[in-house]
Design a protein around this motif. Structure first.
Motif, PDB file in Angstrom:
ATOM      1  N   MET A   1      31.897  33.151  38.713  1.00 31.54           N
ATOM      2  CA  MET A   1      32.883  33.291  39.755  1.00 31.54           C
ATOM      3  C   MET A   1      34.258  33.214  39.104  1.00 31.54           C
ATOM      4  O   MET A   1      34.509  32.347  38.278  1.00 31.54           O
ATOM      5  CB  MET A   1      32.694  32.175  40.769  1.00 31.54           C
ATOM      6  CG  MET A   1      33.694  32.233  41.879  1.00 31.54           C
ATOM      7  SD  MET A   1      33.485  30.931  43.090  1.00 31.54           S
ATOM      8  CE  MET A   1      32.199  31.623  44.067  1.00 31.54           C
ATOM      9  N   THR A   2      35.110  34.096  39.481  1.00 32.26           N
ATOM     10  CA  THR A   2      36.476  34.076  38.956  1.00 32.26           C
ATOM     11  C   THR A   2      37.455  33.815  40.088  1.00 32.26           C
ATOM     12  O   THR A   2      37.228  34.185  41.230  1.00 32.26           O
ATOM     13  CB  THR A   2      36.827  35.408  38.283  1.00 32.26           C
ATOM     14  OG1 THR A   2      36.715  36.443  39.241  1.00 32.26           O
ATOM     15  CG2 THR A   2      35.921  35.691  37.103  1.00 32.26           C
ATOM     16  N   THR A   3      38.522  33.174  39.757  1.00 30.21           N
ATOM     17  CA  THR A   3      39.568  32.862  40.723  1.00 30.21           C
ATOM     18  C   THR A   3      40.848  33.521  40.276  1.00 30.21           C
ATOM     19  O   THR A   3      41.244  33.395  39.121  1.00 30.21           O
ATOM     20  CB  THR A   3      39.771  31.342  40.820  1.00 30.21           C
ATOM     21  OG1 THR A   3      38.534  30.739  41.144  1.00 30.21           O
ATOM     22  CG2 THR A   3      40.800  31.004  41.881  1.00 30.21           C
ATOM     23  N   LYS A   4      41.467  34.208  41.185  1.00 29.55           N
ATOM     24  CA  LYS A   4      42.743  34.854  40.877  1.00 29.55           C
ATOM     25  C   LYS A   4      43.853  34.032  41.502  1.00 29.55           C
ATOM     26  O   LYS A   4      43.756  33.591  42.643  1.00 29.55           O
ATOM     27  CB  LYS A   4      42.791  36.272  41.416  1.00 29.55           C
ATOM     28  CG  LYS A   4      41.874  37.206  40.692  1.00 29.55           C
ATOM     29  CD  LYS A   4      42.070  38.614  41.198  1.00 29.55           C
ATOM     30  CE  LYS A   4      41.181  39.551  40.410  1.00 29.55           C
ATOM     31  NZ  LYS A   4      41.363  40.938  40.810  1.00 29.55           N
ATOM     32  N   THR A   5      44.895  33.835  40.760  1.00 26.80           N
ATOM     33  CA  THR A   5      46.058  33.108  41.251  1.00 26.80           C
ATOM     34  C   THR A   5      47.175  34.105  41.509  1.00 26.80           C
ATOM     35  O   THR A   5      47.514  34.900  40.632  1.00 26.80           O
ATOM     36  CB  THR A   5      46.521  32.063  40.222  1.00 26.80           C
ATOM     37  OG1 THR A   5      45.420  31.207  39.932  1.00 26.80           O
ATOM     38  CG2 THR A   5      47.680  31.253  40.755  1.00 26.80           C
TER      39      THR A   5
END
Length: 56
Positions: A1-5
């Protein structure tokens, strides 16, 4: 899972309406502060008549 800021940035086009509002507000305060009360009243009275708003 990747999180974008997401980074909030203010562009020049976003500041323009705020800058316009500040300049307009300062102009109105400056003009209203230097005009005589009777002239300000007469101008407001004429605008009310011109727009069809009953004032008396």
């Amino acid at each position: 899972m990747t999180t974008k800021t997401l980074k909030a940035t203010v562009s020049g086009s976003a500041i323009l309406p705020a800058l316009f509002a500040v300049v307009l507000g300062l102009g109105i305060v400056t003009l209203a502060g230097h005009v005589q009360a009777s002239a300000l009243h007469d101008a407001a009275h004429d605008v009310r008549h011109a727009t069809g708003f009953p004032c008396h």
